[in-house]
Design a protein around this motif. Sequence first.
Motif, PDB file in Angstrom:
ATOM      1  N   GLN A 232       0.838  -1.208   0.000  1.00  0.00           N
ATOM      2  CA  GLN A 232       0.000   0.000   0.000  1.00  0.00           C
ATOM      3  C   GLN A 232       0.872   1.257   0.000  1.00  0.00           C
ATOM      4  OE1 GLN A 232      -3.244   0.152  -0.453  1.00  0.00           O
ATOM      5  NE2 GLN A 232      -3.309  -2.073  -0.564  1.00  0.00           N
ATOM      6  N   ASP A 233       1.921   1.248   0.815  1.00  0.00           N
ATOM      7  CA  ASP A 233       2.829   2.388   0.872  1.00  0.00           C
ATOM      8  C   ASP A 233       3.526   2.592  -0.472  1.00  0.00           C
ATOM      9  OD1 ASP A 233       4.215   4.525   2.063  1.00  0.00           O
ATOM     10  OD2 ASP A 233       5.841   3.214   2.730  1.00  0.00           O
ATOM     11  N   THR A 234       3.925   1.492  -1.099  1.00  0.00           N
ATOM     12  CA  THR A 234       4.586   1.554  -2.407  1.00  0.00           C
ATOM     13  C   THR A 234       3.663   2.158  -3.456  1.00  0.00           C
ATOM     14  OG1 THR A 234       5.998  -0.339  -1.919  1.00  0.00           O
ATOM     15  CG2 THR A 234       5.622   0.150  -4.237  1.00  0.00           C
ATOM     16  N   MET A 235       2.428   1.689  -3.497  1.00  0.00           N
ATOM     17  CA  MET A 235       1.500   2.191  -4.510  1.00  0.00           C
ATOM     18  C   MET A 235       1.148   3.655  -4.263  1.00  0.00           C
ATOM     19  SD  MET A 235       1.473  -0.245  -6.595  1.00  0.00           S
ATOM     20  CE  MET A 235       0.334   0.458  -7.773  1.00  0.00           C
ATOM     21  N   MET A 236       1.034   4.058  -3.007  1.00  0.00           N
ATOM     22  CA  MET A 236       0.768   5.475  -2.718  1.00  0.00           C
ATOM     23  C   MET A 236       1.940   6.339  -3.201  1.00  0.00           C
ATOM     24  SD  MET A 236      -1.094   5.221   1.014  1.00  0.00           S
ATOM     25  CE  MET A 236      -0.478   6.800   1.497  1.00  0.00           C
ATOM     26  N   THR A 237       3.158   5.883  -2.919  1.00  0.00           N
ATOM     27  CA  THR A 237       4.342   6.620  -3.371  1.00  0.00           C
ATOM     28  C   THR A 237       4.404   6.650  -4.897  1.00  0.00           C
ATOM     29  OG1 THR A 237       5.548   6.008  -1.374  1.00  0.00           O
ATOM     30  CG2 THR A 237       6.869   6.706  -3.267  1.00  0.00           C
ATOM     31  N   PHE A 238       4.067   5.533  -5.528  1.00  0.00           N
ATOM     32  CA  PHE A 238       4.065   5.441  -6.990  1.00  0.00           C
ATOM     33  C   PHE A 238       3.147   6.508  -7.589  1.00  0.00           C
ATOM     34  CE2 PHE A 238       1.804   3.581 -10.691  1.00  0.00           C
ATOM     35  CZ  PHE A 238       2.852   3.551 -11.591  1.00  0.00           C
ATOM     36  N   TYR A 239       1.925   6.609  -7.090  1.00  0.00           N
ATOM     37  CA  TYR A 239       0.986   7.588  -7.637  1.00  0.00           C
ATOM     38  C   TYR A 239       1.364   9.021  -7.265  1.00  0.00           C
ATOM     39  CZ  TYR A 239      -1.987   3.946  -9.478  1.00  0.00           C
ATOM     40  OH  TYR A 239      -2.456   2.889 -10.196  1.00  0.00           O
ATOM     41  N   GLU A 240       1.939   9.217  -6.087  1.00  0.00           N
ATOM     42  CA  GLU A 240       2.389  10.552  -5.701  1.00  0.00           C
ATOM     43  C   GLU A 240       3.519  11.038  -6.607  1.00  0.00           C
ATOM     44  OE1 GLU A 240       3.518  10.083  -1.609  1.00  0.00           O
ATOM     45  OE2 GLU A 240       1.442  10.068  -0.918  1.00  0.00           O
ATOM     46  N   ARG A 241       4.391  10.124  -7.017  1.00  0.00           N
ATOM     47  CA  ARG A 241       5.557  10.488  -7.819  1.00  0.00           C
ATOM     48  C   ARG A 241       5.349  10.311  -9.320  1.00  0.00           C
ATOM     49  NH1 ARG A 241      10.340   7.456  -4.434  1.00  0.00           N
ATOM     50  NH2 ARG A 241      10.009   8.531  -2.449  1.00  0.00           N
ATOM     51  N   LEU A 242       4.190   9.848  -9.729  1.00  0.00           N
ATOM     52  CA  LEU A 242       3.954   9.545 -11.141  1.00  0.00           C
ATOM     53  C   LEU A 242       4.227  10.752 -12.035  1.00  0.00           C
ATOM     54  CD1 LEU A 242       3.159   7.318 -13.074  1.00  0.00           C
ATOM     55  CD2 LEU A 242       0.763   7.966 -12.749  1.00  0.00           C
ATOM     56  N   SER A 243       3.935  11.935 -11.559  1.00  0.00           N
ATOM     57  CA  SER A 243       4.169  13.132 -12.383  1.00  0.00           C
ATOM     58  C   SER A 243       5.661  13.378 -12.629  1.00  0.00           C
ATOM     59  CB  SER A 243       3.540  14.357 -11.738  1.00  0.00           C
ATOM     60  OG  SER A 243       4.132  14.606 -10.489  1.00  0.00           O
ATOM     61  N   SER A 244       6.534  12.810 -11.785  1.00  0.00           N
ATOM     62  CA  SER A 244       7.979  13.007 -11.965  1.00  0.00           C
ATOM     63  C   SER A 244       8.629  11.879 -12.778  1.00  0.00           C
ATOM     64  CB  SER A 244       8.677  13.135 -10.614  1.00  0.00           C
ATOM     65  OG  SER A 244       8.607  11.909  -9.906  1.00  0.00           O
TER      66      SER A 244
END
Length: 195
Positions: A55-67
């Motif tokens: 869950q933490d990984t996927m949240m970070t993935f979507y938070e950083r997707l713009s970068s």
Amino acid sequence: MAKLVQIGIAADLLAQARRGDEHAESQIYAAVAPATFGLIRRLVGESAQAEDIFQDTMMTFYERLSSYRAEAPIGAWLRQIAISKCMMYLRSPWHRARLQIDGPAQETLWSTELEHPSQAPPRAELLDVEDALASLSPTARAVVWLFEVEGYSHNEIGRAFGRTASFSKSQLARAHHRLRAWFEPALEPPACTSI
């Protein structure tokens, strides 16, 4: 299931997800989630903790997707996030202290990975591999998986653990020894017979 580094997502779908399109995000999630959770599960070894890290990984993935700069496949980028989260957990003093108190968890790795009740359980020889991996310490299991399956070098593994390449090599050698003992039956001496 494809390896995470082999998963690619169409550029237009990524662009939609970057703009916050929930349908595009769910399509990306469906493409990457099984391989991501499988990787985390094998590195961490415990279902409950793997779910939290996933869950933490996927949240970070979507938070950083713009970068995300598309210099590598999206799966390779996500793999790096997942492995980083796993290494933070495996290196944490809390995890090491808990292992000393509780000892390693003895659950099979495949038991929680069946996503649909209609899926057949893994073949018997795969169960042996999963049980053998589960018999290793979390650190040894992570080193084996990163080296043998994910293709990391000893230098990369050592850096991930905040250690040297020698640490990775020694962990791998000990793990290989233990895995060989798991799969090779003990050789019994020949019985004495009188002629």
